[in-house]
Design an enzyme around this catalytic site. Structure first.
Site, PDB file in Angstrom:
ATOM      1  N   HIS A  20      10.658  15.441 -12.834  1.00 33.35           N
ATOM      2  CA  HIS A  20      11.269  14.488 -11.899  1.00 33.35           C
ATOM      3  C   HIS A  20      11.082  13.050 -12.398  1.00 33.35           C
ATOM      4  O   HIS A  20      11.994  12.227 -12.312  1.00 33.35           O
ATOM      5  CB  HIS A  20      10.624  14.615 -10.511  1.00 33.35           C
ATOM      6  N   LYS A  44      10.561  23.911   7.271  1.00 35.32           N
ATOM      7  CA  LYS A  44       9.866  24.396   6.073  1.00 35.32           C
ATOM      8  C   LYS A  44       8.616  23.549   5.872  1.00 35.32           C
ATOM      9  O   LYS A  44       8.722  22.350   5.591  1.00 35.32           O
ATOM     10  CB  LYS A  44      10.811  24.215   4.877  1.00 35.32           C
ATOM     11  N   ARG A  93      18.599  21.428 -15.243  1.00 28.86           N
ATOM     12  CA  ARG A  93      17.704  21.862 -16.319  1.00 28.86           C
ATOM     13  C   ARG A  93      18.341  22.946 -17.159  1.00 28.86           C
ATOM     14  O   ARG A  93      18.203  23.001 -18.365  1.00 28.86           O
ATOM     15  CB  ARG A  93      16.393  22.398 -15.734  1.00 28.86           C
ATOM     16  N   SER A 131       8.483  22.630  -9.327  1.00 31.17           N
ATOM     17  CA  SER A 131       7.330  22.407  -8.446  1.00 31.17           C
ATOM     18  C   SER A 131       6.652  23.718  -8.055  1.00 31.17           C
ATOM     19  O   SER A 131       5.422  23.786  -7.938  1.00 31.17           O
ATOM     20  CB  SER A 131       7.774  21.678  -7.181  1.00 31.17           C
TER      21      SER A 131
HETATM   22  O1  PNS Z   1      14.435  19.663  -4.545  1.00 29.56           O
HETATM   23  P1  PNS Z   1      15.437  20.469  -3.821  1.00 29.56           P
HETATM   24  O2  PNS Z   1      14.750  21.399  -2.831  1.00 29.56           O
HETATM   25  O3  PNS Z   1      16.386  21.199  -4.741  1.00 29.56           O
HETATM   26  O4  PNS Z   1      16.342  19.455  -2.951  1.00 29.56           O
HETATM   27  C1  PNS Z   1      17.375  19.911  -2.110  1.00 29.56           C
HETATM   28  C2  PNS Z   1      17.829  18.781  -1.187  1.00 29.56           C
HETATM   29  C3  PNS Z   1      16.661  18.216  -0.423  1.00 29.56           C
HETATM   30  C4  PNS Z   1      18.449  17.683  -1.998  1.00 29.56           C
HETATM   31  C5  PNS Z   1      18.902  19.348  -0.201  1.00 29.56           C
HETATM   32  O5  PNS Z   1      18.369  20.437   0.470  1.00 29.56           O
HETATM   33  C6  PNS Z   1      19.382  18.312   0.807  1.00 29.56           C
HETATM   34  O6  PNS Z   1      20.197  17.492   0.475  1.00 29.56           O
HETATM   35  N1  PNS Z   1      18.847  18.355   2.035  1.00 29.56           N
HETATM   36  C7  PNS Z   1      19.205  17.438   3.085  1.00 29.56           C
HETATM   37  C8  PNS Z   1      20.143  18.092   4.117  1.00 29.56           C
HETATM   38  C9  PNS Z   1      21.580  18.078   3.626  1.00 29.56           C
HETATM   39  O7  PNS Z   1      22.201  17.069   3.450  1.00 29.56           O
HETATM   40  N2  PNS Z   1      22.090  19.288   3.376  1.00 29.56           N
HETATM   41  C10 PNS Z   1      23.439  19.495   2.880  1.00 29.56           C
HETATM   42  C11 PNS Z   1      23.471  19.410   1.385  1.00 29.56           C
HETATM   43  S1  PNS Z   1      25.036  19.929   0.792  1.00 29.56           S
END
Ligand code: PNS
Length: 208
Positions: A20, A44, A93, A131
């Protein structure tokens, strides 16, 4: 005056890894300001609280010009709009990341057509890193140096050292309740007793 180019770099960051960090550095070359946003998902529960994650990220990016951290709940695009971001940064990645990222990018574009999604590739040395893997290694006392920023390493070690100590204390207490050794099988020690009875039966069958 040219408007500031602001990028939002969202994720769970539980915890923030050197992969990151690598992406945040790359984004900072392209944008005036990179806001690393920890998604707060109340459904979560992570290993670290959103505040702890933000604190660790702030410490990790303190030498990156224009980088900062925050947490958000709700839709990512609303967070992007609220900080005036023109772009959302995501890391790719490997090919396996692509499908999920593609769906998310198209959904976000539908929700906020004016915000671009930019994918960046981390350095090759971090392509296998995530992570969850880091937590797994740390949980079992493995070496995580070089995989995460120093403060994250410290916090992971502290968290899991305490967890392992508690698990050992629990195992000792259970063994004591059973009245003896920690390796004694079952409450009644039936494993050893059954094996001995089996050996006696085998000896009788052989006539010895
Ligand atoms: O590190 P991650 O878990 O891959 O991140 C995913 C994240 C947090 C970017 C995604 O779950 C997100 O954007 N969550 C916020 C809620 C939202 O906007 N959801 C719709 C996304 S299309």
């Amino acid at each position: 005056m040219k408007p500031k180019r602001i990028a939002l770099f969202p994720g769970s960051f539980d915890p923030f890894t050197n992969g990151h960090l690598d992406l945040a550095r790359r984004a900072s070359v392209l944008f005036d300001s990179v806001v690393i946003a920890v998604a707060h998902n109340s459904a979560k529960s992570g290993l670290f609280t959103p505040d702890e994650r933000v604190e660790m990220i702030e410490q990790a990016v303190r030498d990156i010009p224009g980088a900062s951290a925050m947490h958000f709940s709700g839709l990512l695009v609303d967070c992007a709009r609220s900080i005036g971001a023109q772009a959302i940064i995501r890391g790719l990645r490997a090919v396996s990341d692509f499908e999920f990222e593609f769906q998310m990018a198209l959904m976000n574009r539908r929700l906020a057509p004016g915000i671009e999604i930019a994918f960046l590739m981390p350095s090759q040395e971090f392509t296998y890193l995530n992570s969850t893997l880091v937590k797994e290694v740390a949980r079992h006392g493995g070496r995580i140096r070089g995989l995460v920023p120093p403060l994250v390493e410290q916090r992971l070690i502290a968290k899991f050292t305490a967890t392992r100590a508690a698990a050992r204390a629990e195992a000792r207490a259970t063994a004591n309740r059973r009245g003896g050794r920690a390796d004694k099988p079952g409450i009644s020690g039936r494993g050893t007793a059954n094996r001995r009875a089996g050996s006696r039966r085998a000896a009788r069958a052989l006539g010895s």
